[in-house]
Design a protein around this motif. Structure first.
Motif, PDB file in Angstrom:
ATOM      1  N   GLU A  83      10.754  22.686 -17.673  1.00 13.47           N
ATOM      2  CA  GLU A  83      10.401  22.714 -19.099  1.00 13.47           C
ATOM      3  C   GLU A  83      10.836  21.456 -19.829  1.00 13.47           C
ATOM      4  O   GLU A  83      10.363  21.179 -20.940  1.00 13.47           O
ATOM      5  CB  GLU A  83      11.031  23.938 -19.773  1.00 13.47           C
ATOM      6  N   ARG A  84      11.700  20.663 -19.221  1.00  8.03           N
ATOM      7  CA  ARG A  84      12.118  19.399 -19.839  1.00  8.03           C
ATOM      8  C   ARG A  84      11.043  18.330 -19.703  1.00  8.03           C
ATOM      9  O   ARG A  84      11.030  17.355 -20.471  1.00  8.03           O
ATOM     10  CB  ARG A  84      13.421  18.911 -19.207  1.00  8.03           C
ATOM     11  N   VAL A  85      10.151  18.483 -18.746  1.00  8.90           N
ATOM     12  CA  VAL A  85       9.052  17.527 -18.539  1.00  8.90           C
ATOM     13  C   VAL A  85       7.852  17.986 -19.367  1.00  8.90           C
ATOM     14  O   VAL A  85       7.228  19.003 -19.046  1.00  8.90           O
ATOM     15  CB  VAL A  85       8.674  17.423 -17.049  1.00  8.90           C
ATOM     16  N   VAL A  86       7.538  17.260 -20.407  1.00 11.51           N
ATOM     17  CA  VAL A  86       6.429  17.664 -21.288  1.00 11.51           C
ATOM     18  C   VAL A  86       5.120  16.999 -20.884  1.00 11.51           C
ATOM     19  O   VAL A  86       4.044  17.432 -21.312  1.00 11.51           O
ATOM     20  CB  VAL A  86       6.753  17.375 -22.770  1.00 11.51           C
ATOM     21  N   ALA A  87       5.185  15.932 -20.064  1.00 12.41           N
ATOM     22  CA  ALA A  87       3.961  15.282 -19.592  1.00 12.41           C
ATOM     23  C   ALA A  87       4.297  14.342 -18.445  1.00 12.41           C
ATOM     24  O   ALA A  87       5.436  13.889 -18.297  1.00 12.41           O
ATOM     25  CB  ALA A  87       3.283  14.499 -20.722  1.00 12.41           C
ATOM     26  N   ASN A  88       3.280  14.080 -17.624  1.00 13.49           N
ATOM     27  CA  ASN A  88       3.383  13.080 -16.560  1.00 13.49           C
ATOM     28  C   ASN A  88       2.045  12.362 -16.502  1.00 13.49           C
ATOM     29  O   ASN A  88       1.007  12.990 -16.287  1.00 13.49           O
ATOM     30  CB  ASN A  88       3.684  13.736 -15.211  1.00 13.49           C
ATOM     31  N   VAL A  89       2.049  11.057 -16.729  1.00 20.00           N
ATOM     32  CA  VAL A  89       0.808  10.274 -16.718  1.00 20.00           C
ATOM     33  C   VAL A  89       0.869   9.330 -15.517  1.00 20.00           C
ATOM     34  O   VAL A  89       1.543   8.301 -15.548  1.00 20.00           O
ATOM     35  CB  VAL A  89       0.620   9.485 -18.022  1.00 20.00           C
ATOM     36  N   GLN A  90       0.161   9.715 -14.455  1.00 20.79           N
ATOM     37  CA  GLN A  90       0.240   8.973 -13.196  1.00 20.79           C
ATOM     38  C   GLN A  90      -0.936   8.015 -13.063  1.00 20.79           C
ATOM     39  O   GLN A  90      -2.093   8.397 -13.190  1.00 20.79           O
ATOM     40  CB  GLN A  90       0.270   9.952 -12.020  1.00 20.79           C
ATOM     41  N   ARG A  91      -0.622   6.750 -12.786  1.00 19.89           N
ATOM     42  CA  ARG A  91      -1.640   5.703 -12.648  1.00 19.89           C
ATOM     43  C   ARG A  91      -2.093   5.534 -11.201  1.00 19.89           C
ATOM     44  O   ARG A  91      -3.268   5.264 -10.935  1.00 19.89           O
ATOM     45  CB  ARG A  91      -1.089   4.357 -13.118  1.00 19.89           C
ATOM     46  N   LEU A  92      -1.133   5.609 -10.273  1.00 18.83           N
ATOM     47  CA  LEU A  92      -1.409   5.275  -8.877  1.00 18.83           C
ATOM     48  C   LEU A  92      -1.080   6.453  -7.966  1.00 18.83           C
ATOM     49  O   LEU A  92      -0.257   7.303  -8.306  1.00 18.83           O
ATOM     50  CB  LEU A  92      -0.587   4.046  -8.463  1.00 18.83           C
ATOM     51  N   HIS A  93      -1.712   6.486  -6.783  1.00 19.32           N
ATOM     52  CA  HIS A  93      -1.574   7.624  -5.871  1.00 19.32           C
ATOM     53  C   HIS A  93      -1.483   7.117  -4.439  1.00 19.32           C
ATOM     54  O   HIS A  93      -1.672   5.924  -4.161  1.00 19.32           O
ATOM     55  CB  HIS A  93      -2.758   8.577  -6.029  1.00 19.32           C
ATOM     56  N   GLU A  94      -1.187   8.030  -3.530  1.00 15.17           N
ATOM     57  CA  GLU A  94      -1.122   7.682  -2.113  1.00 15.17           C
ATOM     58  C   GLU A  94      -2.455   7.077  -1.673  1.00 15.17           C
ATOM     59  O   GLU A  94      -3.523   7.587  -1.981  1.00 15.17           O
ATOM     60  CB  GLU A  94      -0.787   8.919  -1.283  1.00 15.17           C
ATOM     61  N   GLY A  95      -2.369   5.953  -0.971  1.00 14.29           N
ATOM     62  CA  GLY A  95      -3.564   5.238  -0.528  1.00 14.29           C
ATOM     63  C   GLY A  95      -3.916   4.058  -1.409  1.00 14.29           C
ATOM     64  O   GLY A  95      -4.683   3.175  -0.981  1.00 14.29           O
ATOM     65  N   ASP A  96      -3.394   4.014  -2.633  1.00  8.54           N
ATOM     66  CA  ASP A  96      -3.650   2.879  -3.524  1.00  8.54           C
ATOM     67  C   ASP A  96      -2.818   1.674  -3.100  1.00  8.54           C
ATOM     68  O   ASP A  96      -1.728   1.812  -2.533  1.00  8.54           O
ATOM     69  CB  ASP A  96      -3.312   3.240  -4.971  1.00  8.54           C
ATOM     70  N   VAL A 145      12.609  10.746  -7.135  1.00  5.50           N
ATOM     71  CA  VAL A 145      11.293  10.161  -6.826  1.00  5.50           C
ATOM     72  C   VAL A 145      11.437   9.049  -5.780  1.00  5.50           C
ATOM     73  O   VAL A 145      12.263   8.142  -5.915  1.00  5.50           O
ATOM     74  CB  VAL A 145      10.620   9.623  -8.102  1.00  5.50           C
ATOM     75  N   LYS A 146      10.631   9.132  -4.731  1.00  2.12           N
ATOM     76  CA  LYS A 146      10.611   8.145  -3.662  1.00  2.12           C
ATOM     77  C   LYS A 146       9.170   7.697  -3.421  1.00  2.12           C
ATOM     78  O   LYS A 146       8.243   8.512  -3.466  1.00  2.12           O
ATOM     79  CB  LYS A 146      11.156   8.728  -2.345  1.00  2.12           C
ATOM     80  N   VAL A 147       8.986   6.404  -3.147  1.00  2.66           N
ATOM     81  CA  VAL A 147       7.666   5.876  -2.802  1.00  2.66           C
ATOM     82  C   VAL A 147       7.836   4.936  -1.613  1.00  2.66           C
ATOM     83  O   VAL A 147       8.636   3.994  -1.664  1.00  2.66           O
ATOM     84  CB  VAL A 147       7.023   5.112  -3.974  1.00  2.66           C
ATOM     85  N   LEU A 148       7.083   5.211  -0.537  1.00  2.00           N
ATOM     86  CA  LEU A 148       7.193   4.424   0.687  1.00  2.00           C
ATOM     87  C   LEU A 148       5.862   3.743   1.000  1.00  2.00           C
ATOM     88  O   LEU A 148       4.785   4.302   0.741  1.00  2.00           O
ATOM     89  CB  LEU A 148       7.601   5.315   1.859  1.00  2.00           C
ATOM     90  N   LYS A 193       0.843  -1.202   0.000  1.00  4.17           N
ATOM     91  CA  LYS A 193       0.000   0.000   0.000  1.00  4.17           C
ATOM     92  C   LYS A 193       0.873   1.245   0.000  1.00  4.17           C
ATOM     93  O   LYS A 193       1.782   1.379   0.817  1.00  4.17           O
ATOM     94  CB  LYS A 193      -0.924   0.002   1.210  1.00  4.17           C
ATOM     95  N   ILE A 194       0.570   2.165  -0.908  1.00  5.35           N
ATOM     96  CA  ILE A 194       1.355   3.391  -1.052  1.00  5.35           C
ATOM     97  C   ILE A 194       0.986   4.367   0.060  1.00  5.35           C
ATOM     98  O   ILE A 194      -0.158   4.809   0.165  1.00  5.35           O
ATOM     99  CB  ILE A 194       1.101   4.058  -2.417  1.00  5.35           C
ATOM    100  N   ALA A 195       1.966   4.692   0.898  1.00  4.58           N
ATOM    101  CA  ALA A 195       1.727   5.646   1.983  1.00  4.58           C
ATOM    102  C   ALA A 195       2.218   7.039   1.634  1.00  4.58           C
ATOM    103  O   ALA A 195       1.597   8.037   2.016  1.00  4.58           O
ATOM    104  CB  ALA A 195       2.400   5.163   3.267  1.00  4.58           C
ATOM    105  N   LYS A 196       3.333   7.130   0.891  1.00  6.67           N
ATOM    106  CA  LYS A 196       3.900   8.447   0.603  1.00  6.67           C
ATOM    107  C   LYS A 196       4.616   8.435  -0.739  1.00  6.67           C
ATOM    108  O   LYS A 196       5.356   7.507  -1.053  1.00  6.67           O
ATOM    109  CB  LYS A 196       4.876   8.852   1.706  1.00  6.67           C
ATOM    110  N   ILE A 197       4.389   9.485  -1.520  1.00  4.85           N
ATOM    111  CA  ILE A 197       5.076   9.687  -2.802  1.00  4.85           C
ATOM    112  C   ILE A 197       5.788  11.025  -2.748  1.00  4.85           C
ATOM    113  O   ILE A 197       5.184  12.053  -2.431  1.00  4.85           O
ATOM    114  CB  ILE A 197       4.084   9.682  -3.981  1.00  4.85           C
ATOM    115  N   GLU A 198       7.073  11.030  -3.063  1.00  3.60           N
ATOM    116  CA  GLU A 198       7.857  12.266  -3.088  1.00  3.60           C
ATOM    117  C   GLU A 198       8.528  12.416  -4.448  1.00  3.60           C
ATOM    118  O   GLU A 198       8.863  11.446  -5.097  1.00  3.60           O
ATOM    119  CB  GLU A 198       8.942  12.223  -1.999  1.00  3.60           C
TER     120      GLU A 198
END
Length: 430
Positions: A355-368, A406-409, A341-346
């Motif tokens: 400006e180098r990031v032209v898009a971010n497509v996120q599937r999952l979030h905190e709590g998933d 990027v960190k995910v705990l 279970k995702i508790a924290k996303i950093e």
């Protein structure tokens, strides 16, 4: 594109997270989007004007829904498995469809597609004959390791690597359970360079929009090697055009492709290309986001326009498209999660300031929660970053920056991320 489609109704088949950007583009054009899929909770439904729980493969149900809503067009989202139904629904309603039943019959099944490719000198992965009877003489001819796949599923679903007969038998059982046609194939397990070839079609003209190198994880033994990202253009681009491109274009022309977008996936080993997959629709890894940032045209808009009018519009692929990306360097960066279970996303904050990031497509979030069944396929993807830079060195630095940032705990504070790919090795900077 102007608001010329204001109030038009577009039925989109499939509600996975990768379909959300397609829905949002249609919404921005004033279109009343209707998303239909079997699961009530599918995320693309939340972005739509209306949503229904009619399965994307239920052709009679989708036809009835389309008539009830008086839709002006139908379009498949990001799911190979729904392309055959998309074709049948369009045919029943006499609405524009970029596919034909003949093309669908080739692309819907990996074994049929593979045989078609061979007729045009486009080689597939070496294969071992085996059917559900699992005859001893067939089993004895297999050289391990092998990849076992259902013929009619994608995204790593139902695919496993087998290193011995016991694992092979289990892999066949899994493949059959994930195949609607109850068919599977057994191929040599390739451990070499992985590539993607992304084509755009308009009025019979075929353009290679991008050729890129793909990198996959080796942290999940026995499972399909899920993608960690890709770099554009491919280090093998020149050799691909010299050895394979003409055969591929001839195949596309002779099977009748006129419009749409199509991905080929291939391995490169010892000077030879081995095609292993295709998708005649927008891709989950979404190269079209990089194409829009670099070339200015949006394949999603082209497909939406086609669904409503039968024409992809005024894009001039001969001038607007460029396989070499106009001298730019680009990449997709995938972040894969272990189960938990995702508790924290950093590290994904303030991406719009880079400006180098032209898009971010996120599937999952905190709590998933990432369930064990998602491991080994694209459901374990947290997010995909899309980067465009002015040089190879700048691209390498940017990729490494986000891999480190990027960190995910999980709830116990443990790291959920798999390691990323070796950026310097991938871009040959070592």
């Amino acid at each position: 594109m102007s608001k010329e489609f204001e109030g038009k109704k577009l039925l989109i088949l499939g509600g996975n997270p990768e379909t959300i950007p397609l829905v949002e583009i249609a919404n921005s054009l004033g279109i009343k989007t209707i998303v239909s899929s079997a699961r009530h909770t599918d995320p693309a439904k939340r972005a739509a004007w209306k949503a229904y729980d009619v399965d994307g493969m239920d052709v009679p149900g989708l036809v009835a829904l389309s008539k009830e809503e008086q839709v002006d067009g139908v379009l498949v989202g990001v799911a190979d498995i729904l392309v055959p139904a998309y074709c049948k629904v369009c045919e029943a309603l006499d609405l524009p469809c970029y596919a034909t039943q003949e093309i669908v019959d080739i692309f819907a099944f990996k074994d049929v597609f593979k045989a078609t490719c061979e007729r045009y000198g486009v080689h597939g992965i070496p294969e071992f004959y085996l059917d559900a009877e699992m005859k001893r003489e067939d089993l004895d001819r297999i050289i391990y390791p092998v990849m076992v796949k259902p013929v009619d599923n994608g995204g790593g679903v139902g695919m496993t690597v087998a290193y011995n007969e016991e694992e092979l038998i289990a892999g066949v059982d899994l493949a059959l359970r994930n195949s609607h046609k109850k068919r599977f194939i057994v191929e040599k397990y390739m451990q070499c360079d992985d590539m993607g070839m992304y084509y755009t079609f308009k009025d019979g003209y075929c353009s290679a929009s991008c050729i890129y190198d793909r990198y996959t994880t080796d942290e999940q033994p026995g499972l399909s090697r899920v993608c960690l990202g890709g770099t554009y253009p491919s280090k093998h681009l020149d050799e691909y055009f010299e050895r394979m491109h003409k055969n591929v274009v001839r195949m596309f022309r002779e099977i009748g492709i006129e419009n749409g977008v199509l991905m080929l996936s291939a391995f490169y080993e010892n000077g030879e290309f081995y095609v292993y997959d295709t998708g005649f629709r927008l891709q989950g890894e979404a190269p079209h986001l990089l194409m829009k940032a670099i070339h200015g045209f949006d394949q999603r808009e082209m497909l939406i326009r086609f669904a409503l009018t039968g024409s992809e519009g005024n894009v001039d692929l001969k001038n607007d498209d460029d396989t070499r990306l106009r001298g730019k360097w680009a990449a997709t960066l995938w972040f894969l999660l272990k189960h938990g279970k995702i508790a924290k996303i950093e590290g994904l904050e303030k991406l719009d300031e880079d400006e180098r990031v032209v898009a971010n497509v996120q599937r999952l979030h905190e709590g998933d929660t990432v369930v064990p069944e998602w491991i080994g396929n694209e459901k374990q993807v947290l997010t995909r970053l899309y980067l465009v830079c002015n040089s190879k060195v700048e691209l390498a630095e940017t990729l490494q920056y986000y891999i480190n940032k990027v960190k995910v705990l999980d709830e116990s504070g443990c790291n959920m991320l798999l390691k990323g790919f070796d950026v310097n090795q991938a871009l040959e900077l070592k």
